[in-house]
Motif scaffolding. Structure first.
Motif, PDB file in Angstrom:
ATOM      1  N   LYS A  62       6.278 -48.015  36.082  1.00 38.28           N
ATOM      2  CA  LYS A  62       5.535 -49.211  35.712  1.00 38.28           C
ATOM      3  C   LYS A  62       6.404 -50.142  34.888  1.00 38.28           C
ATOM      4  CE  LYS A  62       1.783 -49.835  36.473  1.00 38.28           C
ATOM      5  NZ  LYS A  62       1.205 -50.446  37.696  1.00 38.28           N
ATOM      6  N   VAL A  84      -5.175 -40.988  31.093  1.00 40.35           N
ATOM      7  CA  VAL A  84      -5.519 -40.484  32.424  1.00 40.35           C
ATOM      8  C   VAL A  84      -6.302 -41.538  33.195  1.00 40.35           C
ATOM      9  CG1 VAL A  84      -5.510 -38.029  31.852  1.00 40.35           C
ATOM     10  CG2 VAL A  84      -7.592 -39.351  31.503  1.00 40.35           C
ATOM     11  N   ILE A  85      -6.161 -41.462  34.518  1.00 38.42           N
ATOM     12  CA  ILE A  85      -6.867 -42.389  35.401  1.00 38.42           C
ATOM     13  C   ILE A  85      -7.585 -41.580  36.471  1.00 38.42           C
ATOM     14  CG2 ILE A  85      -5.184 -44.233  34.996  1.00 38.42           C
ATOM     15  CD1 ILE A  85      -4.015 -43.575  37.772  1.00 38.42           C
ATOM     16  N   VAL A 127      -8.074 -49.495  36.580  1.00 39.98           N
ATOM     17  CA  VAL A 127      -7.500 -48.619  37.599  1.00 39.98           C
ATOM     18  C   VAL A 127      -8.137 -48.966  38.948  1.00 39.98           C
ATOM     19  CG1 VAL A 127      -7.108 -46.242  38.306  1.00 39.98           C
ATOM     20  CG2 VAL A 127      -7.320 -46.808  35.872  1.00 39.98           C
ATOM     21  N   ASN A 180     -12.206 -48.727  37.896  1.00 36.74           N
ATOM     22  CA  ASN A 180     -12.608 -48.002  36.676  1.00 36.74           C
ATOM     23  C   ASN A 180     -11.631 -48.339  35.551  1.00 36.74           C
ATOM     24  OD1 ASN A 180     -13.405 -46.024  39.088  1.00 36.74           O
ATOM     25  ND2 ASN A 180     -14.759 -45.632  37.348  1.00 36.74           N
ATOM     26  N   TYR A 181     -12.009 -47.932  34.364  1.00 32.23           N
ATOM     27  CA  TYR A 181     -11.086 -48.026  33.236  1.00 32.23           C
ATOM     28  C   TYR A 181     -10.413 -46.669  33.032  1.00 32.23           C
ATOM     29  CZ  TYR A 181     -13.115 -52.528  31.957  1.00 32.23           C
ATOM     30  OH  TYR A 181     -13.513 -53.834  31.972  1.00 32.23           O
ATOM     31  N   SER A 182      -9.183 -46.720  32.602  1.00 26.81           N
ATOM     32  CA  SER A 182      -8.498 -45.479  32.232  1.00 26.81           C
ATOM     33  C   SER A 182      -9.105 -44.966  30.925  1.00 26.81           C
ATOM     34  CB  SER A 182      -6.998 -45.726  32.061  1.00 26.81           C
ATOM     35  OG  SER A 182      -6.771 -46.645  31.002  1.00 26.81           O
ATOM     36  N   LYS A 183      -8.790 -43.744  30.549  1.00 27.52           N
ATOM     37  CA  LYS A 183      -9.317 -43.182  29.302  1.00 27.52           C
ATOM     38  C   LYS A 183      -8.330 -42.162  28.757  1.00 27.52           C
ATOM     39  CE  LYS A 183     -11.746 -39.248  31.239  1.00 27.52           C
ATOM     40  NZ  LYS A 183     -12.852 -38.351  31.087  1.00 27.52           N
ATOM     41  N   PHE A 203     -15.192 -41.552  33.679  1.00 26.61           N
ATOM     42  CA  PHE A 203     -14.445 -42.804  33.715  1.00 26.61           C
ATOM     43  C   PHE A 203     -15.426 -43.977  33.779  1.00 26.61           C
ATOM     44  CE2 PHE A 203     -11.185 -39.903  35.378  1.00 26.61           C
ATOM     45  CZ  PHE A 203     -10.115 -40.276  34.573  1.00 26.61           C
ATOM     46  N   TYR A 235      -3.341 -49.965  36.917  1.00 25.20           N
ATOM     47  CA  TYR A 235      -2.914 -48.702  37.518  1.00 25.20           C
ATOM     48  C   TYR A 235      -3.678 -48.478  38.814  1.00 25.20           C
ATOM     49  CZ  TYR A 235      -0.986 -47.778  32.875  1.00 25.20           C
ATOM     50  OH  TYR A 235      -0.282 -47.847  31.708  1.00 25.20           O
TER      51      TYR A 235
END
Lengths: 868, 351
Positions: A726, A774-775, B60, B76-79, B87, B336
């Motif tokens: 990235k 995390v995604i 994301v 979604n949003y990352s966390k 998520f 992402y």
């Protein structure tokens, strides 16, 4: 009375003549364009600027140079320069207006310096004349010295030996053989601190001590060469189970380790338990961490040049030694009058108790932890300065661990095997050709063979279905070497060393995945041949009593895999010494043709040596360094230095995804990949830099010896990972970046032959990457996603270890010598990290916990040996 | 004299005795045991990390598009991994899709997506094979973008299919093998494919140790065939690309007719006892033979983005200190995730 008057008149006449001459001498002045000038230029200037003619013998070499302290030169300046530089005399005749240069009066001394006890030749021995002219012996104990005819004595000195005063005969035709007596042979001799302390912190090269007196001990309690190296500033302490070393921010693969001229690719046994270098067979280890002479090349960071002993030429000596790790046998002695041999064999004994412990306490169903090594060398002397030697080393390691884990629904079997071996053979010929030339010839082969297999199998207990996966890694590196070089001692240009050589590399790297449960042979149908050809020229020049210069140029040609590379590598090392201060300025450019492809993702031991290709150029580095020593008192020496190193053409995998999946997952072995698929496409080329400050303090008295080495440094790498990151261009701390590195060692002599040794090491831990970001994946599963700048953002806990031991020796009635070391390794049981992983806390799943695994807790050291 | 009480005092007393070495040896044997215990038991140290309180979530994207399905984007949003909630969906985004290629009918493929709830945005249009699509997302004042290529419908034909047994006499492995020819897309420098070979019929196993109701399986063929996009059902699939060679025993590349041939091979398992296995002998081992007759071969033509994404996700994990971190591949700028295209061809095979 008449007689008295005659004497008086004569005296007055001579006095008047002397006064007249003094006046003409004091009036004699010429101006030089610069301080260093040839005799021919000087003669012209004298005749141009004064009304004197210069008379000289036709044998005088007008191209020889003279150095003056200033550009305005009087007669006495001339006289001093001629005397000290050429051993010639110059006289003035004011009546005829003549300057007469009388022929030089000097004598030369050449020969060999040896140990009196076993006739081993001694390297880097200082030979100094009473008028401060000096030289040192070369790697084969040979020296050449030119002194004025008035010189009566030379002093021969070497650390650990009595200084010898040698009276020079008026005429020396044949080579001189000087025998030095070791200090410990005559027990009543007190080592004078002032003479030894200066050698405690050597600037370049670093003389690595490895003997039974060393305060630094390996895990088993035996002195260890690599452990000793870590007590030099700039050398990394390392981490748990790492017996290699890193120098000034470089990688462990960037050190050139030579054993009797042959490259060694692996220096450790059983994951760093001990090094392969045995103390009683090694004559000398020279470590160059900067200012590397032009005769060395092929690696970027440092050179460790290790030479084996030739063997005792007086009598047969034997030694047996045992500790918790291994036992060994050693023998050396003469074969007739002109041949000697030396042999050492060592075998680990860990298996004798590890199998039981691993099975009983750690549930390993089967295990094998063994290593052994053999050194042998035979040397034949055709004359004291002409010898031929054959050196052979062979060592191999085996690690095998198999463990079963059962649950209600499945049986999991994990099997790991790592084997490696080193086999080296070298034929070396060293001979003096006349008084001023010494020649070295070498042919040899180095063979490093590594293979690992990591396999697991899952058997479902419900239906006995099984699945298995094995990763096989194979890497073999064979080097064939041949070289020839010679030392030439000039009259005014110091020592010149020149030569060349060729290295043929045969690299055979493979990675193979299989579903087979059985051990599979990996087809080695493809090997990659490459070669290196080099020539070098070195000059050791003593400019004046304070300054000396070691300069050199190396030409390196790298060929193979449809491409060639050529490099000119300048080397420079300037020394300054005056009173209590020594300074050293160094620059060297190095290139490295072989790259180590480091395991990218799986944690498997799958590092592979691969040659440079058309796309992947050889690695290069430029190192600038400055070091200085200050002798604060006869017992205290303080050293301070700094370095700045840049690297280019370093490699990393650009997308670590593919190395396992494509090379391994698709059943393609790595060697196919090189030829068919262009593995270079998956590698990205980057740069690096490292810089730091180094501090060494040594204190040495008759009873106490203390050494402290501290390094403050940073090391970072910059790569362009393109679409696989990235943050396309990333600069991040190198895995072996250690901002703080401290090594302390000390010994206290209690009474005769009894010593307490202390060693303490501290170093920041290796860097690694962790993210808590995390995604969601396509199905909502969790995927770890590092953010920009998180590469190598974590650091393992610092490495620190205190070891204390007591060593003693005792002469038995049988005439043999019993010696032992007993101590404690890792006294305060610091859990030094071997590796780490992240898991959730047992008590709170939301709290991340770094779990570090360490291997060597507090551990007794017992080493017993007998010498006869 | 054999010393059983090897204390130091006794050791010193006996030092000048002719049994000195014996004493030392016996003392060491006893110490060996103690040392060994200390030496070989590995130690763990746990260090609690400080959780960052200023976690900033990013957007994301998950959008895998194909010609046989309509446009669909999941946001979604990352966390933080230590946040145990689900998520969080992105609800207020504006998503615009456009064809990037300079083709006459591109305007029919430029549109905004409609929000369906729970972070899902769709549009009732199907992507067209052979096109490059660009997606622009505006959310929370940020512009997020990505583009991908949707491969054309795969043109492939079966060349040979076979099933062999006793592939390896030691392991008694068996294999099924399919060779197909794939017509390469023109004007594409790199074509990427994924495949899966799935047994469709269960059969009765022949076992040495009679174990009823066992089902034959083929190693590496874990997909039940329900997923439409490769790995879409969470299974592990094989991914390959022309440039890196074709999976299987014989990597064969042909450029004469613009076709490449591939040999897909599924190796069946065996649990028969193997004498020289490094795992030793499993007392419960059985010998099985496979009688599966019908298989489904699924071959996907995938974009390069999807290829790298699949590879990277398969190796993803929290990492450790001895491994380079393998983050997921992403072609999303300013966010992402993945925006990728594919096309699927299925074959039914009977041996």
């Amino acid at each position: 009375m008449k007689r008295l008057v005659h004497i008086l008149l004569c005296t007055l006449t001579f006095a008047f003549q002397g006064l007249a001459q003094d006046q003409s001498v004091s009036n004699f002045k010429i101006n030089l364009p610069h301080k260093v000038i040839t005799i021919g230029e000087l003669v012209t200037l004298i005749e141009d600027q004064s009304d004197y003619f210069v008379s000289y013998n036709t044998q005088l070499d007008l191209s020889e140079t003279l150095e003056f302290e200033s550009t305005e030169v009087g007669f006495y300046d001339l006289k001093k320069s001629f005397t000290t530089s050429l051993f010639a005399t110059i006289e003035i005749d004011s009546e005829s207006k003549k300057l007469i240069i009388l022929p030089p009066k000097f004598k030369t001394l050449h020969g060999i310096v040896r140990d009196s006890a076993n006739l081993e030749t001694l390297t880097a021995v200082t030979i100094l004349s009473d008028n401060n002219k000096g030289t040192t012996t070369n790697e084969d104990g040979f020296f050449y010295l030119k002194v004025s005819s008035e010189t009566k004595y030379v002093y021969v000195s070497y650390l650990g030996y009595r200084t010898l005063t040698f009276a020079i005969p008026d005429k020396v035709e044949n080579e001189v053989i000087i025998h030095l007596i070791a200090d410990n042979v005559l027990p009543d001799i007190v080592i004078e601190a002032s003479s030894a302390i200066e050698e405690t912190i050597s600037i370049n090269p670093h003389d690595v001590k490895i003997d039974k007196e060393s305060p630094v001990r390996g895990i088993g309690g035996r002195s260890d060469l690599i452990s000793s190296i870590r007590h030099i500033s700039g050398i990394s302490v390392g981490s748990e189970a790492q017996n290699g070393f890193t120098v000034r921010g470089g990688g462990p693969d960037q050190n050139l380790v030579l054993l009797d001229g042959l490259p060694v690719y692996e220096t450790s046994h059983l994951g760093g338990l001990s090094s392969i270098f045995v103390d009683n067979i090694i004559k000398k280890g020279d470590l160059y961490k900067g200012g590397v002479p032009a005769r060395f090349g092929g690696k970027l960071s440092s050179v460790l040049d290790i030479r084996l002993k030739e063997g005792n030429r007086h009598q047969v000596k034997r030694e047996a030694e045992i500790n918790l790790e291994n036992f060994s046998g050693f023998i050396e002695g003469p074969i007739g009058k002109k041949t000697s041999f030396i042999f050492n064999g060592r075998k680990s004994i860990i298996n004798s108790y590890s199998n039981f412990i691993l099975k009983r306490f750690l549930d390993f169903e089967d295990s094998d932890l063994t290593y052994n090594d053999i050194y042998s060398k035979i040397t034949h002397w055709f004359s004291p300065a002409n010898r031929l030697s054959l050196s052979v080393y062979s060592g191999d390691d085996k690690i095998f661990l198999r463990r079963n884990e059962s649950s209600t629904d499945r049986v999991f079997t994990d099997s790991n095997k790592v084997n490696w071996s080193n086999t080296l053979g070298a034929l070396n010929w060293n001979s003096a050709l006349g008084k001023k030339v010494f020649i070295h010839g070498h042919v040899g082969k180095s063979d490093f063979d590594f293979n690992s297999r990591s396999a697991n199998q899952v058997i479902e207990t419900s239906d006995l279905d099984s699945s298995s996966l094995a990763i096989n890694v194979y890497s073999r590196q064979q080097d064939y070497t041949a070289k020839l070089d010679l030392d030439y001692y000039t009259n005014n240009l110091g020592k010149i060393k020149t030569g060349g050589g060729i290295i043929l590399h045969e690299s055979s790297p493979s990675i193979l995945e299989s579903q087979s449960l059985t051990d599979q042979e990996i087809a080695q149908d493809t090997s990659y041949l490459s070669n290196e050809i080099y020539f070098f020229l070195e000059n050791e020049l003593r400019i004046n009593s304070n300054w000396s210069l070691n300069s050199g140029l190396r030409y390196n040609y790298h060929g193979g895999l449809d491409t060639t590379y050529q490099y000119f590598q300048p080397r420079l090392n300037m020394h300054f010494a005056k009173n209590r201060i020594k300074l050293d300025f160094a620059y060297n450019r190095m290139s490295q043709f072989l790259h180590l492809l480091v395991n990218p993702s799986s944690g498997l031991p799958s590092d592979l040596w691969v040659p440079s290709t058309k796309k992947i150029e050889p690695e290069t580095s430029n190192l600038f360094s400055i070091s200085g020593n200050y002798k604060a008192s006869p017992s205290l020496l303080v050293g301070l230095g700094g370095f700045y190193n840049t690297y280019s053409n370093l490699i990393e995998y650009s997308n670590p995804y593919e190395i396992i999946q494509v090379i391994v997952g698709n059943h393609l072995s790595f060697n196919q990949d090189i030829s068919d698929v262009n593995w270079e496409d998956r590698v990205t080329v980057g740069t690096g830099r490292s810089y730091g400050l180094e501090l060494d303090i040594a204190y040495k008295t008759e009873k106490i010896e203390l050494n402290l080495a501290y390094t403050l440094s940073r090391s970072e790498r910059t790569f362009n990972f393109g679409k696989f990151s990235k943050n396309e261009i990333e600069t991040f701390p190198y895995k072996y970046d250690r901002p703080h590195n401290i090594a302390f060692s000390g010994s206290l002599k209690l009474k005769k032959d009894n010593k307490i040794n202390v060693e303490w090491l501290y170093g920041n831990g290796n860097t690694w990457t962790f993210t808590d970001n995390v995604i969601p994946g396509q199905n909502g599963e969790i995927i770890y996603q590092p953010r920009p700048g998180e590469r190598n953002n974590e650091r393992l806990s610092s490495y620190q270890r205190l070891s204390i031991s007591h060593s003693s020796k005792r002469q038995l009635r049988t005439g043999g010598l019993l010696f032992y070391t007993m101590g404690v390794y890792n006294v305060y049981n610091n859990k030094n990290p071997f590796y780490a992983y992240i898991k959730s806390s047992d008590t709170n799943a939301q709290v991340p916990v770094t779990t570090e695994i360490s291997l060597y807790p507090v551990f007794p050291q017992i080493n017993v040996g007998y010498q006869w | 004299m054999l010393v059983t009480n090897g204390n130091l005092e006794q050791l010193i007393l006996l030092e000048n005795n002719k049994n000195t070495n014996l004493v030392l040896t016996n003392t060491m044997v006893r110490l060996f045991f103690i040392c060994s215990l200390l030496f070989l038991i590995s130690c763990e140290k746990e260090i609690e990390k400080t959780i960052s309180q200023d976690y900033e979530a990013d957007v994301v994207v998950n959008s895998i598009i194909s010609t046989d399905s309509t446009f669909s984007v999941q946001l979604n949003y990352s966390k933080s991994v230590y946040d145990i909630s689900d998520f969080k969906p992105v609800e207020n985004a504006s998503i615009y899709i456009a064809v990037k290629d300079d083709i006459d009918d591109i305007r029919t493929q430029d549109f905004f997506l409609d929000y369906q709830g729970d972070g899902l945005y769709t549009r009732g249009n199907n992507p067209i094979g052979g096109r490059t699509y660009e997606m622009v997302i505006e959310v929370d004042g940020k512009i997020i973008s990505a583009e991908t290529y949707v491969p054309k419908v795969l043109k492939a034909e079966i060349l040979t299919e076979s099933k062999s047994s006793n592939l390896n006499p030691k392991t008694k492995q068996m294999s099924v093998s399919v060779e197909i020819a794939i017509e390469e897309e023109e004007n594409q420098s790199d074509n990427y494919y994924a495949w899966d070979l799935i047994p469709l019929v269960e059969s009765t196993p022949t076992t040495v140790n009679e174990k009823p109701n066992e089902t034959d399986k083929v190693v590496d063929i874990s997909n039940d065939g329900t997923g439409s996009n490769p790995g879409g059902d969470g299974s592990t699939i094989s991914v390959l690309t022309k440039n890196e060679g074709i999976s299987g025993a014989v990597p064969a590349l042909s450029d004469e007719s613009g076709k490449i041939t591939a040999s897909f091979e599924g190796i069946s398992e065996t649990t028969e006892e193997t004498e020289d296995s490094e795992y030793g002998t499993d007392p419960q081992s059985t010998s099985q033979s496979l009688n599966t007759k019908r298989y489904k071969l699924k071959v996907w033509s995938i974009s390069s983005d999807y290829y790298y994404y699949l590879l990277s996700v398969q190796q993803n994990g929290p990492g450790n200190s001895e491994a380079t971190f393998v983050g997921p591949y992403s072609n999303v700028t300013n966010g992402y995730g993945i925006f990728a295209g594919y096309n699927l061809q299925e074959f039914e095979l009977e041996f």
